[in-house]
Design a protein around this motif. Structure first.
Motif, PDB file in Angstrom:
ATOM      1  N   THR A  78      -6.964  -0.172 -13.156  1.00 11.62           N
ATOM      2  CA  THR A  78      -7.145   1.063 -12.409  1.00 11.62           C
ATOM      3  C   THR A  78      -5.821   1.777 -12.171  1.00 11.62           C
ATOM      4  O   THR A  78      -4.747   1.166 -12.229  1.00 11.62           O
ATOM      5  CB  THR A  78      -7.804   0.794 -11.044  1.00 11.62           C
ATOM      6  OG1 THR A  78      -6.918  -0.023 -10.260  1.00 11.62           O
ATOM      7  CG2 THR A  78      -9.143   0.090 -11.213  1.00 11.62           C
ATOM      8  N   ASP A  84       0.871  -1.176   0.000  1.00 14.80           N
ATOM      9  CA  ASP A  84       0.000   0.000   0.000  1.00 14.80           C
ATOM     10  C   ASP A  84       0.905   1.221   0.000  1.00 14.80           C
ATOM     11  O   ASP A  84       2.120   1.105  -0.218  1.00 14.80           O
ATOM     12  CB  ASP A  84      -0.978  -0.002   1.186  1.00 14.80           C
ATOM     13  CG  ASP A  84      -0.286  -0.056   2.543  1.00 14.80           C
ATOM     14  OD1 ASP A  84       0.845   0.476   2.656  1.00 14.80           O
ATOM     15  OD2 ASP A  84      -0.854  -0.632   3.483  1.00 14.80           O
ATOM     16  N   ASP A  85       0.353   2.384   0.263  1.00 13.94           N
ATOM     17  CA  ASP A  85       1.144   3.622   0.190  1.00 13.94           C
ATOM     18  C   ASP A  85       2.219   3.713   1.261  1.00 13.94           C
ATOM     19  O   ASP A  85       3.169   4.496   1.128  1.00 13.94           O
ATOM     20  CB  ASP A  85       0.226   4.843   0.298  1.00 13.94           C
ATOM     21  CG  ASP A  85      -0.641   5.015  -0.948  1.00 13.94           C
ATOM     22  OD1 ASP A  85      -0.152   4.690  -2.043  1.00 13.94           O
ATOM     23  OD2 ASP A  85      -1.786   5.466  -0.815  1.00 13.94           O
ATOM     24  N   ASN A 108      -0.126   2.384  -9.904  1.00 11.37           N
ATOM     25  CA  ASN A 108       0.804   3.036  -8.985  1.00 11.37           C
ATOM     26  C   ASN A 108       1.769   2.058  -8.319  1.00 11.37           C
ATOM     27  O   ASN A 108       2.810   2.474  -7.802  1.00 11.37           O
ATOM     28  CB  ASN A 108       0.032   3.803  -7.908  1.00 11.37           C
ATOM     29  CG  ASN A 108      -0.605   5.079  -8.449  1.00 11.37           C
ATOM     30  OD1 ASN A 108      -0.107   5.665  -9.406  1.00 11.37           O
ATOM     31  ND2 ASN A 108      -1.701   5.500  -7.851  1.00 11.37           N
ATOM     32  N   GLU A 141      -4.870   2.865  -9.344  1.00  8.30           N
ATOM     33  CA  GLU A 141      -4.333   2.345  -8.081  1.00  8.30           C
ATOM     34  C   GLU A 141      -3.359   1.197  -8.340  1.00  8.30           C
ATOM     35  O   GLU A 141      -2.271   1.138  -7.751  1.00  8.30           O
ATOM     36  CB  GLU A 141      -5.471   1.876  -7.167  1.00  8.30           C
ATOM     37  CG  GLU A 141      -6.298   2.983  -6.553  1.00  8.30           C
ATOM     38  CD  GLU A 141      -7.265   3.616  -7.548  1.00  8.30           C
ATOM     39  OE1 GLU A 141      -7.732   4.742  -7.290  1.00  8.30           O
ATOM     40  OE2 GLU A 141      -7.561   2.980  -8.591  1.00  8.30           O
TER      41      GLU A 141
END
Length: 231
Positions: free
Chosen positions: A96, A52-53, A101, A98
């Motif tokens: 997507t 995740d981020d 990324n 997301e």
């Protein structure tokens, strides 16, 4: 007429998948979107909280790779093959922003690349295949009869990607898409394992100012020339 392997490499959003699908349909070849396979692994990593981020649990993802099953299933109504992750259709989910990324980070992991390259090479055992990606002509099929390397300006690629996402109903900003394209290009070109480079015998095509039809016609000419030369 003998069949060949067509390897199409290049940066993100250069239209590799579009022309690869066109060629496969025209020639009656099998089309494999290798990038979709890496996107599927990335989605798996996101779903299982490996990335995740704020963190990236590489060891956890590598340990869980044996639980990842990716296959392509042809959808007659759409006229192309969709991606299935562990028997679930994830064609839309993997496209997507997301997933975009994180996909370059996931694809740098040697264990991930090793597993997917093995699967991809098996797919080309009997030739008659069009595969696009980042390392098809350099790593997956270094002996492919025809290798194409596609490029375009970052702004052109971002506009194409932005339009694609908007048409799908995604809420995105152009600047965000441009930043993502630039970051992915840098990561793909500078990773230690199988970086994105043009194969020495690949034919480079900059399609910044080409229509989809012009691009297809140009590459089809190269395919036909290759087939004639092999006779």
């Amino acid at each position: 007429m003998s069949k060949i392997i067509i390897a199409i490499d290049g940066f993100s959003s250069t239209g590799k998948s579009t022309v690869a699908k066109q060629l496969a349909k025209h020639l009656g070849y099998i089309y494999v979107d290798s990038g979709a396979m890496y996107r599927a692994v990335t989605l798996f990593a996101m779903q299982n909280n490996f990335v995740d981020d704020s963190h990236f649990d590489i060891e956890g993802l590598v340990t869980a790779l044996h639980n990842v099953s990716i296959r392509f299933k042809f959808n007659e109504s759409l006229d192309f093959s969709e991606v299935y992750l562990n028997d679930k259709n994830v064609e839309k989910e993997i496209r997507t922003l997301e997933v975009s990324n994180f996909v370059s980070q996931v694809s740098t992991i040697p264990e991930v690349r090793y597993q997917l390259v093995k699967q991809q090479q098996l797919m080309g055992k009997y030739k008659g295949i069009v595969m696009d990606g980042r390392d098809i002509g350099t790593v997956v099929f270094p002996d492919a009869e025809l290798k194409i390397f596609m490029t375009a300006s970052a702004e052109t690629k971002a506009k194409r990607r932005y339009q694609e996402l908007v048409e799908r109903g995604d809420e995105v900003e152009y600047d965000e898409v441009l930043k993502n394209v630039q970051e992915r290009d840098y990561i793909d070109s500078h990773r230690e394992d199988s970086p994105l480079v043009k194969a020495k015998d690949a034919i480079e095509i900059d399609n910044s100012n080409m229509t989809i039809q012009e691009q297809f016609d140009k590459i089809l000419q190269l395919v036909n020339k290759t087939l004639v030369d092999l006779e």
